[in-house]
Motif scaffolding. Structure first.
Motif, mmCIF file in Angstrom:
data_model
loop_
_atom_site.group_PDB
_atom_site.id
_atom_site.type_symbol
_atom_site.label_atom_id
_atom_site.label_comp_id
_atom_site.label_asym_id
_atom_site.label_seq_id
_atom_site.Cartn_x
_atom_site.Cartn_y
_atom_site.Cartn_z
ATOM 1 N N THR A 99 0.805 -1.224 0.000
ATOM 2 C CA THR A 99 0.000 0.000 0.000
ATOM 3 C C THR A 99 0.834 1.269 0.000
ATOM 4 N N GLU A 100 2.142 1.168 -0.156
ATOM 5 C CA GLU A 100 2.996 2.348 -0.069
ATOM 6 C C GLU A 100 2.905 3.252 -1.288
ATOM 7 N N GLY A 101 2.274 2.841 -2.346
ATOM 8 C CA GLY A 101 2.084 3.727 -3.491
ATOM 9 C C GLY A 101 3.057 3.449 -4.608
ATOM 10 N N THR A 102 4.275 3.976 -4.520
ATOM 11 C CA THR A 102 5.218 3.831 -5.625
ATOM 12 C C THR A 102 5.991 2.527 -5.492
ATOM 13 N N ILE A 103 6.155 1.863 -6.609
ATOM 14 C CA ILE A 103 6.904 0.619 -6.631
ATOM 15 C C ILE A 103 8.290 0.889 -7.222
ATOM 16 N N GLY A 104 8.369 1.725 -8.245
ATOM 17 C CA GLY A 104 9.639 2.013 -8.895
ATOM 18 C C GLY A 104 10.312 3.228 -8.279
ATOM 19 N N VAL A 105 11.225 3.813 -9.029
ATOM 20 C CA VAL A 105 11.976 4.975 -8.571
ATOM 21 C C VAL A 105 11.249 6.225 -9.019
ATOM 22 N N ASN A 106 11.035 7.150 -8.085
ATOM 23 C CA ASN A 106 10.396 8.413 -8.406
ATOM 24 C C ASN A 106 11.482 9.486 -8.470
ATOM 25 N N VAL A 107 11.876 9.857 -9.665
ATOM 26 C CA VAL A 107 13.002 10.754 -9.877
ATOM 27 C C VAL A 107 12.708 12.143 -9.309
ATOM 28 N N GLU A 108 11.473 12.624 -9.451
ATOM 29 C CA GLU A 108 11.138 13.958 -8.975
ATOM 30 C C GLU A 108 11.319 14.075 -7.467
ATOM 31 N N GLU A 109 10.879 13.072 -6.728
ATOM 32 C CA GLU A 109 11.040 13.110 -5.275
ATOM 33 C C GLU A 109 12.511 13.107 -4.889
ATOM 34 N N ILE A 110 13.330 12.343 -5.585
ATOM 35 C CA ILE A 110 14.764 12.289 -5.284
ATOM 36 C C ILE A 110 15.399 13.656 -5.532
ATOM 37 N N ARG A 111 15.013 14.319 -6.632
ATOM 38 C CA ARG A 111 15.560 15.660 -6.924
ATOM 39 C C ARG A 111 15.119 16.662 -5.871
ATOM 40 N N GLU A 112 13.847 16.616 -5.442
ATOM 41 C CA GLU A 112 13.359 17.533 -4.412
ATOM 42 C C GLU A 112 14.092 17.324 -3.095
ATOM 43 N N GLU A 113 14.291 16.059 -2.704
ATOM 44 C CA GLU A 113 14.999 15.771 -1.457
ATOM 45 C C GLU A 113 16.445 16.247 -1.539
ATOM 46 N N ALA A 114 17.076 16.059 -2.701
ATOM 47 C CA ALA A 114 18.459 16.509 -2.864
ATOM 48 C C ALA A 114 18.539 18.029 -2.780
ATOM 49 N N ALA A 115 17.577 18.717 -3.373
ATOM 50 C CA ALA A 115 17.564 20.182 -3.320
ATOM 51 C C ALA A 115 17.354 20.663 -1.886
ATOM 52 N N GLU A 116 16.465 19.990 -1.136
ATOM 53 C CA GLU A 116 16.234 20.372 0.259
ATOM 54 C C GLU A 116 17.482 20.135 1.103
ATOM 55 N N GLU A 117 18.163 19.025 0.889
ATOM 56 C CA GLU A 117 19.392 18.740 1.625
ATOM 57 C C GLU A 117 20.474 19.749 1.303
ATOM 58 N N ALA A 118 20.570 20.144 0.021
ATOM 59 C CA ALA A 118 21.567 21.134 -0.377
ATOM 60 C C ALA A 118 21.263 22.486 0.272
ATOM 61 N N ALA A 119 19.992 22.847 0.319
ATOM 62 C CA ALA A 119 19.602 24.117 0.954
ATOM 63 C C ALA A 119 19.892 24.084 2.442
ATOM 64 N N ALA A 120 19.632 22.960 3.081
ATOM 65 C CA ALA A 120 19.903 22.824 4.510
ATOM 66 C C ALA A 120 21.407 22.887 4.785
ATOM 67 N N ALA A 121 22.214 22.309 3.913
ATOM 68 C CA ALA A 121 23.669 22.332 4.085
ATOM 69 C C ALA A 121 24.203 23.743 3.925
ATOM 70 N N GLU A 122 23.651 24.518 2.973
ATOM 71 C CA GLU A 122 24.079 25.900 2.775
ATOM 72 C C GLU A 122 23.750 26.751 3.999
ATOM 73 N N GLU A 123 22.567 26.548 4.577
ATOM 74 C CA GLU A 123 22.186 27.318 5.772
ATOM 75 C C GLU A 123 23.109 26.998 6.938
ATOM 76 N N GLU A 124 23.453 25.723 7.116
ATOM 77 C CA GLU A 124 24.343 25.341 8.202
ATOM 78 C C GLU A 124 25.727 25.922 7.971
ATOM 79 N N GLY A 125 26.176 25.982 6.728
ATOM 80 C CA GLY A 125 27.492 26.524 6.396
ATOM 81 C C GLY A 125 27.565 28.007 6.667
ATOM 82 N N GLU A 126 26.499 28.770 6.454
ATOM 83 C CA GLU A 126 26.494 30.213 6.689
ATOM 84 C C GLU A 126 26.451 30.517 8.167
ATOM 85 N N GLU A 127 25.777 29.715 8.953
ATOM 86 C CA GLU A 127 25.651 29.978 10.384
ATOM 87 C C GLU A 127 26.946 29.706 11.128
ATOM 88 N N ILE A 128 27.767 28.819 10.664
ATOM 89 C CA ILE A 128 29.001 28.452 11.377
ATOM 90 C C ILE A 128 30.017 29.499 11.189
#
Length: 180
Positions: free
Chosen positions: A151-180
């Motif tokens: 019942t989880e929905g997607t069986i294969g690879v969802n490329v859009e979700e992977i790109r969104e997660e990567a963009a969010e992680e990159a944004a989070a890394a940039e924010e942490e880098g500026e604060e330090i």
């Protein structure tokens, strides 16, 4: 004669006046344009075999259109459905020896759905095997679960979700880098 005025127009209007489009039995509206047997099978708790027995017990032609029957015939069908356990054999009844009352009855419509909900809740409360399967949302009747029922929905690879997660992680890394 024009195409706008068919020959059978007056007869068709008279037939429509006699037709009851909805026939109410209990809490269920049945389609009056279908035959008696087909219309009764739309009701929860009544299958083809039971519908045939209902029509036979009410002395109604099972192939007749349900909405065209006279009031007496419809009332006879309603009476048979409401007291179905008196008209069908004991082995056809859907509630044999009820858990709480010990009675044998045939439930239809919303009463059947309510009883089923109570049975499932009772199984959950006493933590039976079937109850725990119901709680977890898994298959209850011994079906395969290794490859089906996911019942989880997607069986294969969802490329859009992977790109969104990567963009969010990159944004989070940039924010942490500026604060330090």
């Amino acid at each position: 004669m024009s195409a706008e005025e068919p020959e059978d127009a007056p007869d068709g209007e008279e037939d429509d006046d006699d037709l009851q489009y909805f026939v109410r039995i209990g809490q269920t509206d049945l389609d009056g344009t279908k035959t008696v047997e087909r219309s009764l099978t739309d009701m929860k708790g009544i299958g083809q075999r039971t519908a045939r027995l209902v029509a036979e017990s009410a002395d109604v032609d099972r192939t007749a259109t349900f909405g065209r029957l006279d009031e007496e015939a419809i009332d006879a069908v309603v009476d048979v459905v409401e007291h179905l356990e008196d008209h069908i054999p004991a082995w056809m009844v859907n509630r044999q020896k009820d858990f709480f009352t010990g009675e044998t009855a045939h439930k239809t419509g919303s009463d059947l759905q309510e009883k089923r909900r109570h049975d499932i809740n009772r199984m959950k409360m006493i933590d039976s095997y079937k109850g725990t399967r119901h709680k977890r949302g898994q298959k209850v009747r011994g079906q395969r679960t290794k490859s089906t029922g996911r019942t989880e929905g997607t069986i294969g690879v969802n490329v859009e979700e992977i790109r969104e997660e990567a963009a969010e992680e990159a944004a989070a890394a940039e924010e942490e880098g500026e604060e330090i």
